[in-house]
Design an enzyme around this catalytic site. Structure first.
Site, PDB file in Angstrom:
ATOM      1  NE  ARG D  25      -1.247   1.399   3.732  1.00 36.51           N
ATOM      2  CZ  ARG D  25      -1.366   1.264   5.046  1.00 36.51           C
ATOM      3  NH1 ARG D  25      -2.551   1.048   5.557  1.00 36.51           N
ATOM      4  NH2 ARG D  25      -0.307   1.343   5.845  1.00 36.51           N
ATOM      5  CE  LYS D  45     -10.345 -21.048  14.102  1.00 38.36           C
ATOM      6  NZ  LYS D  45     -10.915 -19.960  13.276  1.00 38.36           N
ATOM      7  CE  LYS D  53     -13.517 -23.312  13.093  1.00 42.14           C
ATOM      8  NZ  LYS D  53     -13.008 -22.834  11.805  1.00 42.14           N
ATOM      9  NE  ARG D  75     -11.280 -10.508   8.121  1.00 45.79           N
ATOM     10  CZ  ARG D  75     -11.774 -10.773   9.335  1.00 45.79           C
ATOM     11  NH1 ARG D  75     -12.021  -9.810  10.177  1.00 45.79           N
ATOM     12  NH2 ARG D  75     -12.032 -12.022   9.670  1.00 45.79           N
ATOM     13  CD  GLU D 137      -9.734 -18.180   5.296  1.00 45.27           C
ATOM     14  OE1 GLU D 137     -10.234 -19.266   4.944  1.00 45.27           O
ATOM     15  OE2 GLU D 137     -10.262 -17.431   6.136  1.00 45.27           O
ATOM     16  CB  ALA D 149     -17.763  -9.322   7.996  1.00 44.64           C
ATOM     17  CD  GLU D 152     -22.794 -13.112  10.728  1.00 49.24           C
ATOM     18  OE1 GLU D 152     -23.471 -14.133  10.643  1.00 49.24           O
ATOM     19  OE2 GLU D 152     -21.559 -13.132  10.966  1.00 49.24           O
ATOM     20  CG  HIS D 153     -17.325 -11.851  14.664  1.00 51.69           C
ATOM     21  ND1 HIS D 153     -16.828 -11.271  15.811  1.00 51.69           N
ATOM     22  CD2 HIS D 153     -16.818 -13.094  14.640  1.00 51.69           C
ATOM     23  CE1 HIS D 153     -16.044 -12.126  16.429  1.00 51.69           C
ATOM     24  NE2 HIS D 153     -16.018 -13.239  15.749  1.00 51.69           N
TER      25      HIS D 153
END
Lengths: 192, 192, 192, 192
Positions: D25, D45, D53, D75, D137, D149, D152-153
Site C-alpha cells: 500500500r 486464532k 473446533k 484481511r 488464509e 461482517a 454480524e460477528h
C-alpha cells in the site's frame, strides 16, 4: 487474582512512557540537537516474578500496587555518564507525572557493582472507569552500564539467582572496569 | 532522482528483516532457550549520506543499487562474543535470502579498533510490479562492541568526520580494552 | 518555516492519543466487556494541505497553531451509532486533556451527508523545553459512516476537490442510505 | 499441548504478511498511484476457538496445522469491489508464498449474505531450526463488506453463536443492501 486485569494499567503505563520518552529523543534530533537519550526500553514485571516476590517478602496481594514500585519499568539509556543527569533533569521538569523518590546508583554503585539512576514516579493512567495513579520505576544508565547489567542478569538467571561467590567477585571487577571505561570516554569527549 | 521512490524497496527490506530477526529471538524465548540475539535495529541510509558518497567515490547514480551494499542495514546485537558466530550460522541456514559476502571484523578488527561481523545479502522484496532483489548489509556484534561503535560514531560525527589523531588513538585503546572486557565475560561464563 | 520542527508536537500528540485510546479498547476487552471503540486511526495534516489552507483562507503562518484545529487528528470508529455517544462520554470524563468544542454531525449531518462527532481538545505535550498545549481534533463515527467518508474523500481527491454536481448528489443519497442502514443495525441489535 | 510454542510460527506468519501487504500500500502511495489496498489487519486464532473446533469437528491435535487453514489469518480491505480482484491478481503474482486454494464469496455470497474473497496460502517461515511451511488464509473484501461482517460477528458472538432466525434473516437483508450500496459506489466512480 485476575492477573490479566491486574496488568492492564501497568502495561498502559509502560506503553505511554516509552512513546513519550522516545518522542523526546526524536524532538532533539529534529531540532538538530544531540539527544541525551540513546534508546528506551520498557517491560511489565512477569506474573511469575511477582508471585516469587510475594512469597519471599511475605507481601499482601491486596497491597501489591503500593508495595511493588517496579511492576511498570522503563529504562533510558544514554551514551555518556553526564547525560544520565541531563535526562534526570528532563524527567524532573515534566508535568505529566510526579516523582516520589530518587536513588543515585550511578555515583554510588551497589556493592555488586551495579550502576543506574532510579526514579520512582506516580503516573496517572486514564482507565474507562476514571483516572488511576500507577507507580512506575524509571532507570537511567549509560549504554555501557546496560551491557554489564544485561550480562549480570543473564548469568544470575542461569544460576537460579544463586551466583557462586567467585563469579560475583569477577562481575564486580567487570563493573568497576566498565565504569572506568565510561569515565575515559567522558574525558576524551571533554577534550574535544 | 526521485529519492522517495528510490528508498521504498530498501525501507521494506529493513522492515521485513527486523520483523524476521526479532521473531527469531522470540522463538528462542518461547522455547525456553537462551536467545543468541539480544536485540535488532535497522536503518536506511539517509539521502544526505548517499549523496555525500556519490561525490566522494565518484559513483554513478544509475548504479547506486549495485555499488552501495549498505543502503539497507540491519544490526544484530548479541550478549557474548561466541553468540556472534551462532547468529552467523543461523543466517547462513536461512532460505529467504542469499549471502553474497562475509567479512569477519570480530576476530580481525579494523585498524580503528572497530569490531563487527559483516554479511552482505541479496533479499527478494515483492513490489507490486514484481520481485526485486535488494542488497542489504547485516552486522552482527556484541552489545559491548555496539557501545564502542555508538560512541565512536558520535564523536566522529561531531568532528565532521575528521577526528584529531590523539582522539583516534584513544578510541582504539578503548576498543581494545572493550574487547578484552568481552573476552573476560566469556571466560566467566565458561567457568559456570 | 521549518516544517519538520513545526510538526514535532503534533506528531507526538497523535501518537500519544492513538496509544491511549487503543489502550482503552484493550481494557474493555481484558475486562470481558464490549468495547464501544472498534478501531482508532490518526494522522498529522500534510504540509501541502496546510499551505493550501493558508492561501485559501488567508491565514497567518505565525498563528497556524491557533487557527487550524485539526493539524493533529485522531479518529475513533464504533460499531453502532449509540456507541458514538458512549465514546463521547468517555472522552469527556478524561483528565488528560481539555475539551474546547463539540459539534454533533452524527445527529445533524452536514449538507453533503457527512456524519461524524467532532471534538476539539487542548492536549498537553511534554517537550524538552517544557509543556506545550496542542490543539487536536477527535472525530467519532461508526465504521459505516467511515466507509462513506473514505469513498467521498477518495472521489473528491481524484476530481481535484471539484466534484461534479450529479456526483455530489449521488454521494448524498449514498450517505443517507448508509445512515438508514446503520439505524436498522441498531434496531436489530436492540431486538436481541 | 504447548500452545505457546504452537502459536509461534502462526504469529510470525501473520506479522510478516501484515508488514508485507502494508508495504505494498505504501509503495502505491509513494508512486503517486491509487492503492487498491485500503488497510490490512491480521490475527491468530485463539486457543479457545481452536479447542472448540477440535471438539465440534472431531479434529486430531496432531493434524491441526493441516486441518485448520485459518489459524493464521490476514484481511485486506479495499475501497471498491473491483479493487478486490486487483488485489487478488497482486497476490497471485507474488513469489514469496504459494496459493493453494481460492474461493470467491464476493461474487457468490454465502447464504448468510457474507461476502469476501478467500485465498489459502502456504507461507514459508524461517524458524531457527529451519524453514517451516505454514497455512494461512487471506481474506479480501471491501470496507463496506467488512462493516457487515464485523456487526454480524459481534451479534453472533453475543448470542453464543446461536442467532435467532429472524435476526439471521434481517442480517441477510442488510448484507444484500450493503452489496447493492457497494455497486452504486462503483457506478458513480465509473461515471467520472
Amino acid at each position: 487474582m485476575d492477573w490479566d486485569r491486574f496488568f492492564v494499567p501497568y502495561q498502559q503505563t509502560v506503553t505511554e512512557l516509552k512513546i513519550k520518552l522516545r518522542g523526546l529523543r526524536d524532538q532533539f534530533e529534529k531540532d538538530g540537537k544531540n539527544s541525551p537519550i540513546e534508546f528506551v526500553t520498557g517491560r511489565v514485571k512477569t506474573q511469575e516474578s511477582i508471585e516469587e516476590k510475594i512469597v519471599r517478602r511475605h507481601l499482601d496481594e491486596a497491597r501489591l500496587s503500593l508495595d511493588l514500585q517496579d511492576i511498570a519499568g522503563v529504562r533510558i539509556m544514554t551514551k555518556y555518564v553526564e547525560d544520565v543527569y541531563t535526562v534526570v533533569e528532563l524527567l524532573r521538569s515534566r508535568t505529566d507525572f510526579q516523582i516520589l523518590e530518587e536513588r543515585d546508583y550511578v555515583t554510588n554503585a551497589k556493592p555488586s557493582g551495579y550502576r543506574s539512576y532510579h526514579i520512582v514516579i506516580e503516573y496517572p493512567v486514564q482507565m474507562y472507569s476514571g483516572e488511576r495513579k500507577v507507580l512506575a520505576e524509571i532507570q537511567v544508565r549509560t549504554i555501557a552500564m546496560n551491557v554489564w547489567a544485561t550480562i549480570e542478569h543473564d548469568l544470575r538467571y542461569k544460576h537460579g539467582d544463586n551466583l557462586p561467590a567467585p563469579m560475583v567477585e569477577q562481575l564486580t571487577i567487570l563493573a568497576d572496569d566498565n565504569f572506568e571505561w565510561d569515565q575515559r570516554v567522558s574525558e576524551i569527549r571533554a577534550s574535544e
